[in-house]
Every structure is written in C-alpha cells, then in structure tokens.
Scaffold this active site. Structure first.
Site, mmCIF file in Angstrom:
data_model
loop_
_atom_site.group_PDB
_atom_site.id
_atom_site.type_symbol
_atom_site.label_atom_id
_atom_site.label_comp_id
_atom_site.label_asym_id
_atom_site.label_seq_id
_atom_site.Cartn_x
_atom_site.Cartn_y
_atom_site.Cartn_z
ATOM 1 N N SER A 363 43.507 34.624 34.995
ATOM 2 C CA SER A 363 43.692 34.972 35.918
ATOM 3 C C SER A 363 45.106 35.522 36.546
ATOM 4 O O SER A 363 45.237 36.732 37.322
ATOM 5 C CB SER A 363 42.565 34.472 37.714
ATOM 6 N N HIS A 422 45.916 34.012 41.866
ATOM 7 C CA HIS A 422 45.526 36.261 41.681
ATOM 8 C C HIS A 422 46.881 36.881 42.409
ATOM 9 O O HIS A 422 47.429 37.583 41.257
ATOM 10 C CB HIS A 422 44.700 36.554 42.176
#
Length: 498
Positions: A363, A422
């Site tokens: 991610s 993230h």
C-alpha cells in the site's frame, strides 16, 4: 459535356482531355495503358489511342500537354473521324484511380486536407495558373484524380493538423514529424521532390513509414488525444503524448506485480491454511515488517511483497497496474524511485506511529504511485489538458482515503490497517513525484516547488530514520527478537494449527 449520338457518346476535345489526363496538365504516355482496363470492346482501341497520342507529342517529351492535345484533336483530326472515335472510346474507359483498400483511410484524410485548403484559401496556396493555361478547369477532373493531383503548402498542412479531427486517425509520431517539417528542418523527409509543396504520394509514403514504426501503441495515443480539445493539439502536447511508449515496456510495474503474486502463492502453499479475503498473514516470513526484528533492515522495503488475504492483494495490484503502468509508460525508471520511496516512507512512519504492529502489503508504494499523479499534474499544469478536472478527481480520491482512515480508526480501535503507512506513502509519492517526474517546461515557481519538495522529503526521511535508530524513549519499541526465522515459522505454525 457528353451527348447521345446514336449508340455512342460524342465528346468534345475538353471532355476527352479531362478524362485522359492525370491532373497536372499532361497525359503521361508511359503509364497511359495502366489506367485503362482491357475489355473486348477496347482491346484494339487502346494501342491505337496510344499511337495517336504519340503523334500529338510533337516534341517527343513522353507526355502530351493541354495545348498540344487541343491542337491535335481539334485541328489535326477530322470531325467524325475514326481517330476521334478511338480517343472517345478509350477516354470513357479510363479508371478514376480509386484508392486501394489499404490506403482508403489515408486517402480520406488527404481529401479532408485538400477540402480544408480549398474552403479556406490563402495567398501561399499553390496556384495552378502558374503552370496551366488560363482556361484550364481542374474541377472537371474525375473525383479521385482531382484529389491525387493536388499540392498543399506545408504551412497549410500545419494549420490543418492542429485543428482537424481527421488528423487523429494518423499515427501521432507521423503528425509530430509533419509539424516539425513544416518548420523547415525536416522538409526533405516528406517533400521528396523538393518543390516546396506536399503531394499525395509523398504524404502516403511518409505516413506509412511512420505508421509501421509506431503501430504498437497507436490505440494508447489515440486515447490520449481524445481528451484534448481541437485547438490544444499543439506540437508540444503531441510530443508529450508521444512519450507514452511501450518500448521499452513498463517492466518494473509488471515485475513487481508478478513478484507479489508469486510471493502470495508461495505462502498460501507454505501455510497450508484456507485463504480468506483478509488473512491469514504469514508474519513469520522474513519479508514482513516485524517490530521485534527492526534490526533486519531489509524488512523496511520487502514487506511490500507480502499480503494478508486475496482482497488485500487484488486491491493493491489493480491500483498499481492501472495507475503505475500509465505513469511508467511516460516516466520510465522514475517510477521505481517513487514506488520504493513510498514503500520506505510507509514502513518508517508506521514504525513510529504504531511501534508494536506488524506491517505487510504494497500500500505504501501504491499510494505513492497514486499521489505521484498529483505531482505530475502540478509540475506539468500548463501542458496538461483540463487540469482542474484532474485535480478535482485526485482531491476526491484523497478525501475518500482520509475519510475512511478516520472512520476506521475511531469506529474500530483494534484495527490493524496501517493508515499511517498509507499517508506516508502518499506524501512520498507527491514529494518525490514533483522531484523526479519529467517536467516538459520548467517555470520559475516550479523550480522553487522542486527544491522545496526535495528538501522536505530528505528532511522527513532523515528525521524518521534517526528516530527509528536512536529514539530516546525507553520501551517505545518492543524488545528485539533474536530467535531464528525457522523457529519463528515453527511457532507460528503450531499456534495456527491447534
């Protein structure tokens, strides 16, 4: 015009002339027979007509000009003679030189160009009265002969290429080269006879060569052109689109995707457990970021190869393939720096924000790729089409990501999702994207933005690395696990198979 006379048509000399000639004010004797399909009715007439035309060519040039034909037909040949009948017979059978099936598309583009020139006359257009008699009427030529014989000035072609929809059907590289040659430097590449004008055969030959060299990515480039309004398809923007190339192919995104798939399959087999959408995750793997084994520095990057469940894997792969491949097509190796920068930033930030949590998944790199598009938009703002629309779309995605992170954090206090990874990956993608992605035309403010992004990224990464190494807070990180990786695997297998 032709009139009925018994069973045959009677043509005056102009009717016969405009059917026989090739559009440039002459009848070429060498190619005369090729333009007439032989039938039982004209098998004898064709060689007889050629012989008559050779007589009309009193200077022996190999062709018959307008005034020569008029004098020969009207003065030398008697009225109602068989010689006139032969020329009439052959003239009615001359082919209009229709384009072959392979060149139909290109010929329709050429016709659009010629119509544009005729409908928007300019002083630089070729004037046929320079070489043809005053009473010569090109509009009487057969349809395809008329278009094939036309001449177009390079500057007129440039005007047309920048405004017409028909140019989109041509290879983008061919359009670029034609626009460049209109500036003079590459004139000889298309104007092979050096007469200062472009004719159909030159246009056809040039486009075919560029098309053969450009066939692999034509669809991609046409799609890119589709978002540009007609008035914005400048040479500069076409060059930008031309950067979207499949040679070399986007190898990094393809290879990293394959590596993640292979790694996932390997651990599915190794764990020998049912795989659901969100687990299990093989945290015993030497690839996973393990907060108790932070001294194994490779984990800060290689954790991206491990995924927890097939939903986790598929979500990351879809985004990185769709967005990453597009970015790599134009920015090539620079995408590697962005992706790895996002992965590294994600693990470093995660280790400080949630120091006792494991971390797996790509991610960080995926978010870096996603937000690098924002950096690309900012640095190429003036060259991008509808930048405000693209900015709004990116901001909407950012808002959704942030909203989900806040919602998941406050509604699910026990969440193991690495939201900080993230966020850090997204910041790295934006900052590194501004620094390394291609900038077509640097303006002054963009230089300041470049230096600011570089310094900010290096400062943040350096600070986080130092904090990870020597954070002056006892017991902030879990104690180091010095057991062997094989022992970790054995313990994990026992716990999950009870």
């Amino acid at each position: 015009m032709p009139t009925a006379h018994g069973s045959q048509e009677v043509l005056d000399w102009k009717d016969v002339w405009y059917l026989l000639e090739e559009g440039r004010g002459r009848i070429d004797l060498d190619f005369f027979e090729e333009r007439i399909p032989r039938t039982p009715n004209n098998a004898q007439a064709i060689p007889q007509a050629l012989k008559l035309l050779q007589e009309a060519d009193v200077r022996g040039n190999g062709y018959v000009e307008y005034n020569e034909f008029r004098h020969f037909y009207d003065t030398v040949l008697p009225v109602n003679s068989w010689e006139r009948g032969v020329l009439m017979r052959v003239a009615l059978d001359v082919l209009d030189r229709e384009p072959s099936p392979e060149e139909e598309g290109l010929f329709s583009v050429w016709m659009t160009l010629v119509d544009y020139v005729h409908n928007n006359p300019a002083p630089i257009d070729f004037n046929w009265q320079w070489i043809l008699p005053q009473d010569y009427n090109r509009s009487r030529l057969p349809h395809f002969v008329f278009y094939r014989s036309e001449l177009v000035h390079p500057r007129r072609m440039s005007e047309w290429l920048l405004t017409t929809e028909a140019a989109d059907t041509l290879p983008n590289l061919a359009v670029i080269r034609m626009l460049e040659k209109c500036q003079g430097a590459l004139m000889k590449e298309i104007d092979s006879n050096r007469d200062g004008y472009v004719e159909y055969e030159e246009f056809l030959r040039f486009v075919r060569v560029k098309s053969a060299a450009n066939r692999g990515s034509t669809i991609l480039r046409r799609g890119a052109l589709g978002v540009l309004p007609r008035g914005e398809r400048t040479l500069e923007k076409r060059r930008y689109i031309e950067e979207y190339s499949c040679c070399p192919p986007p190898l990094f995104m393809i290879l990293i995707t394959l590596a993640e798939i292979i790694t996932f399959i390997f651990y599915v087999v190794d764990m020998d457990l049912p795989i659901i959408g969100n687990g299990p995750c093989p945290i015993y793997s030497p690839l996973v970021y393990n907060p108790s084994r932070r001294y194994e520095a490779w984990r800060y990057l290689l954790y991206a190869l491990i995924h927890s469940g097939w939903v986790h894997l598929v979500n990351n792969l879809v985004v990185q393939v769709v967005l990453g491949v597009l970015l790599e097509l134009v920015h090539t190796w620079r995408v590697v720096i962005i992706y790895l920068g996002g992965v590294l930033a994600g693990s470093l930030a995660h280790s400080l924000y949630t120091p006792t949590f494991y971390l797996a998944g790509a991610s960080g790199g995926v978010y870096a790729i996603e937000y690098a598009h924002l950096g690309n938009l900012l640095m190429n703002w003036s060259e991008m089409e509808v930048p405000w629309v693209q900015l709004i779309v990116i901001l909407m995605i950012m808002s959704l990501d942030l909203g989900y992170a806040v919602w998941d954090t406050y509604t699910n206090p026990g969440t193991t999702t690495g939201h900080m990874a993230h966020l850090a990956g997204a910041m790295a993608g934006l900052l590194v994207g501004v620094v390394v992605l291609r900038n077509l035309r640097k303006e002054k403010w963009e230089r300041y933005c470049w230096w600011t992004s570089l310094c900010l990224f290096l400062t943040l990464v350096t600070t986080v690395i130092i904090l990870n190494a020597v954070l002056p807070m006892p017991e902030f990180f879990p104690p180091n696990d010095w057991s062997s990786i094989a022992q970790n695997r054995e313990d994990w297998m026992k716990d999950h198979r009870r």
